[in-house]
Write an enzyme that holds these catalytic residues in place. Structure first.
Site, PDB file in Angstrom:
ATOM      1  N   GLU A   1      50.631  45.399  46.275  1.00 30.83           N
ATOM      2  CA  GLU A   1      49.975  44.808  45.104  1.00 30.83           C
ATOM      3  C   GLU A   1      49.148  45.897  44.442  1.00 30.83           C
ATOM      4  O   GLU A   1      48.239  46.460  45.053  1.00 30.83           O
ATOM      5  CB  GLU A   1      49.085  43.623  45.515  1.00 30.83           C
ATOM      6  CG  GLU A   1      49.905  42.365  45.799  1.00 30.83           C
ATOM      7  CD  GLU A   1      49.063  41.112  46.029  1.00 30.83           C
ATOM      8  OE1 GLU A   1      49.667  40.052  46.248  1.00 30.83           O
ATOM      9  OE2 GLU A   1      47.822  41.187  46.013  1.00 30.83           O
TER      10      GLU A   1
ATOM     11  N   ASP B   1      36.492  39.185  41.846  1.00 34.77           N
ATOM     12  CA  ASP B   1      36.446  40.208  42.883  1.00 34.77           C
ATOM     13  C   ASP B   1      35.038  40.470  43.382  1.00 34.77           C
ATOM     14  O   ASP B   1      34.070  40.412  42.625  1.00 34.77           O
ATOM     15  CB  ASP B   1      37.053  41.520  42.353  1.00 34.77           C
ATOM     16  CG  ASP B   1      38.561  41.438  42.261  1.00 34.77           C
ATOM     17  OD1 ASP B   1      39.198  41.224  43.314  1.00 34.77           O
ATOM     18  OD2 ASP B   1      39.110  41.556  41.153  1.00 34.77           O
TER      19      ASP B   1
ATOM     20  N   TYR C   1      50.487  32.664  47.273  1.00 34.28           N
ATOM     21  CA  TYR C   1      49.337  33.434  47.762  1.00 34.28           C
ATOM     22  C   TYR C   1      48.219  32.444  48.068  1.00 34.28           C
ATOM     23  O   TYR C   1      47.661  31.842  47.151  1.00 34.28           O
ATOM     24  CB  TYR C   1      48.933  34.429  46.676  1.00 34.28           C
ATOM     25  CG  TYR C   1      47.860  35.440  47.029  1.00 34.28           C
ATOM     26  CD1 TYR C   1      46.676  35.071  47.676  1.00 34.28           C
ATOM     27  CD2 TYR C   1      48.002  36.778  46.691  1.00 34.28           C
ATOM     28  CE1 TYR C   1      45.694  36.000  47.977  1.00 34.28           C
ATOM     29  CE2 TYR C   1      47.017  37.718  46.978  1.00 34.28           C
ATOM     30  CZ  TYR C   1      45.874  37.314  47.621  1.00 34.28           C
ATOM     31  OH  TYR C   1      44.887  38.239  47.901  1.00 34.28           O
TER      32      TYR C   1
END
Lengths: 406, 272
Positions: B49, B60, B175
């Site tokens: 990725e 994040d 995911y």
């Protein structure tokens, strides 16, 4: 879009999925989707619940001190020598700005949803103070995210929040200003989503925030409309408000949108001038993009990175704008212009000397453009400027610019 | 069959788990990213990725934020990110590459131009963190038409009905975000991961990989036991951070950095 389609437009957006035309929507990480949908469901239910609005109105009356006056600025009017200038006095609200209209509404939502912890982002500190205030009032735990840069610029408001019992969290990432504080608040929300309510301070973010913040701020326009009819005997000709995220502006404008004869002008922060690139005027000089949960006009570079903005006023120093403004711009229902730092500072002094009202630097942008416009208008023209906040918080900034140490 | 499907099928048929490292394109510079990618493959990575740097990475944690800041300090763009894939492909035509990032750089480039360029440089999958399926219609369709896999996240907070929709939108793999929070946070609630993965299994036949909160061999093994593979990002990006400021980065420094993936590979294999 054809003219016929434009003419058939109503202004009762957003649609069910949170869009104002191509703008708005829900652009957040998957972890936050459930929280956003929960808020949507709760708000949908409560917004048609009379008891909820009765409680909200009662708080506005007895705690905030509403209605705020619509004040005829006689000396400012004669100084400009044209249109009759009225000021909508949001500066007289408890905590000194329009921000509290929204934080009270959202804190009531938080309470209703059983959330014990509230978080907020803040730039100038006004929304942080308004959030900390209602948290104290309702006995909720409060954490306010603020860029490290802004913490230095707005020290008195930081102390105010601490006095009110809030935890002020310094944000050191990115440009260390409002947009980074918002990123950090989103991270906190994703982490503490079970017990936390995020009070967004403006008409931006994922749906339903642009809608619910607008609904809470519409008290400004509803009052102004009724006050105009009573005091002037008719609707005003022009409304003017500053636009950062745009909550005070949408609050004033929205109840007048269907009144075709009323012109509306949003004033963005022109900073050092639009041609210098150092400003915070995405509607004047930006392009559509996606940030902080919604699609709207943004200040980005050629690669799609969000640009650092500049404004003398921390409250307007933001690279995006509420999606409903983006839509109203495209529809040409509202005209968006900019006032520079210098023009805002000049208006700050003029209003202070002529009317004995010290305006917030944010609101000074609206005053600056309003004065310019009024001078070119006939004295039969009535103009309302939204005085969104008071300038007590800004006196250090202004003194510093003028080389004065307090 | 897409490259991701082929790699996945091969791994699962031999009872092996997928190992998917994440790194930020251009961190600490473009040339090093390319070398790191080849080294990751040598360490046993099945899929890579590659993060598209964005100024406001609000999903994040601090480690990846700093990686993104290092990359942006070099002026890395989405165009540069695609160019890295292009150069990587000159040596490696086998390892699938998934671009992971935020929507605005892609919007700015334009969906059509982005899709075309992704096809040209041979990108295999795209995961846009802040673009849920409901907002993805146009880009999703373009990527699909170009046979690029579209990967979406499922979170612990995702309602089962919604998980079905997300699975229907996904190709390649699903995911699963292991925790409530941002990348790099500490994973503590293993029991709820197990329960949620079991529930997801009933909703989809797609391979399910777990990401967020996997920091070493032990956490990778624990998560691999419950799924078809793991994504490891922050722990690798933290190591890459140690390369900043070096004038020249030697091959030894590259392999020392990617060493953690070897360790995780062994741990993941022991979970098979």
């Amino acid at each position: 879009m054809s003219e016929a389609e434009l003419n058939s437009m109503t202004f009762d957006g957003p649609d069910e999925s949170g869009h104002f035309g191509p703008y708005g929507g829900i652009f957040v990480g998957e972890t936050l989707i459930a929280a956003v949908e929960e808020l949507q469901a709760v708000y949908q239910e409560l917004s048609s619940n009379e008891d909820f609005w009765r409680e909200y109105d009662s708080q506005l009356k007895h705690y905030v001190g509403r209605p705020s006056p619509l004040y005829f600025a006689e000396r400012l009017t004669s100084h400009c020598g044209g249109a009759q200038i009225y000021l909508k006095r949001e500066d007289l609200n408890h905590t000194g700005a329009h921000k509290v209209n929204n934080t009270i509404g959202q804190a009531l939502l938080a309470k209703h949803m059983g959330k014990s912890r509230i978080i907020a982002e803040t730039g100038a500190g006004q929304h942080g103070v308004a959030s900390a205030t209602v948290a104290a009032r309702l006995g909720l735990e409060c954490h306010v995210y603020m860029g490290a840069e802004d913490i230095v610029r707005q020290a008195p408001n930081v102390y105010r929040m601490k006095l009110l019992g809030a935890n002020v969290v310094s944000v050191d990432s990115g440009s260390r200003t409002l947009k980074d504080a918002m990123n950090e608040a989103l991270r906190d929300w994703a982490t503490n989503v079970d017990n936390t309510y995020y009070i967004i301070g403006t008409v931006a973010g994922p749906h339903p925030y642009p809608q619910l913040v607008r609904d809470f701020q519409c008290v400004i326009g509803r009052e102004a409309r009724a006050q105009s009819l009573e005091q002037i005997g008719r609707l005003p000709d022009t409304l003017i408000a500053c636009v950062g995220g745009g909550s005070n502006a949408i609050g004033l404008f929205h109840p007048f949108l269907e009144d075709e004869q009323v012109a509306m002008i949003g004033v963005e922060a022109g900073g050092r001038g639009l041609d210098t690139g150092e400003h915070a005027a995405p509607l004047n000089a930006g392009v559509p993009g996606v940030l902080h949960g919604n699609r709207t006009y943004l200040m980005t570079d050629d690669a799609g990175q969000i640009k650092e903005t500049h404004s003398v006023s921390a409250g307007l120093d933001y690279p995006g704008v509420g999606p409903e403004h983006a839509w109203l711009k495209d529809l040409e229902r509202v005209k968006y212009v900019a006032a520079t730092d210098a023009e805002a500072l000049d208006a700050f002094h003029k209003l202070t000397r002529l009317e004995g009202i010290i305006p917030a630097l944010e609101s000074s942008h609206a005053v600056a453009y309003g004065m310019k416009l009024a001078a070119d208008m006939d004295n039969s023209h009535c103009l309302i400027i939204n005085l969104s906040g008071r300038g007590d918080k800004d006196i250090e900034t202004v003194a510093k610019i003028e080389g004065i140490t307090l | 069959m897409s490259r991701i499907a082929a790699v996945t099928q091969r791994a699962l048929q031999k009872g092996s788990k997928l190992l998917i490292p994440y790194l930020v394109a251009g961190d600490p510079n473009l040339e090093t990213t390319k070398k790191l990618m080849h080294s990751l493959v040598d360490c046993g990575a099945d899929i890579i990725e590659l993060g598209i740097p964005f100024s406001d990475p609000s999903s994040d944690g601090p480690v990846i934020q700093r990686g993104v800041e290092r990359s942006l300090a070099q002026g890395t763009s989405l165009a540069d990110t695609l160019q890295i894939v292009n150069e990587f492909r000159q040596q490696d035509q086998v390892t699938p590459i998934v671009l992971m990032g935020y929507l605005n750089p892609i919007e700015t480039m334009g969906y059509e131009a982005f899709t075309q360029r992704a096809v040209d440089v041979d990108v295999d999958g795209v995961l846009v963190v802040d673009m849920p399926p409901a907002e993805s219609t146009t880009l999703h369709q373009m990527l699909r038409n170009a046979s690029i896999d579209t990967i979406y996240l499922v979170a612990p907070t995702t309602h089962p009905d919604r998980a079905v929709t997300i699975a229907q939108h996904s190709t390649g793999y699903l995911y699963y975000v292991s925790l409530k929070g941002v990348t790099g946070a500490a994973l503590t609630d293993h029991a709820s991961v197990q329960k949620n993965i079991e529930a997801l299994r009933k909703l989809t036949d797609l391979p399910i990989v777990i990401g967020f909160g996997i920091k070493d061999g032990d956490s990778a093994r624990a998560m691999a036991q419950q799924s078809d593979g793991v994504v490891i990002g922050s722990a690798l990006v933290a190591r890459i951070g140690e390369l900043t400021g070096l004038d020249a980065i030697s091959l030894e420094q590259i392999t020392a950095t990617t060493d953690i993936i070897k360790e995780v590979r062994q741990a993941v294999n022991s979970a098979s």
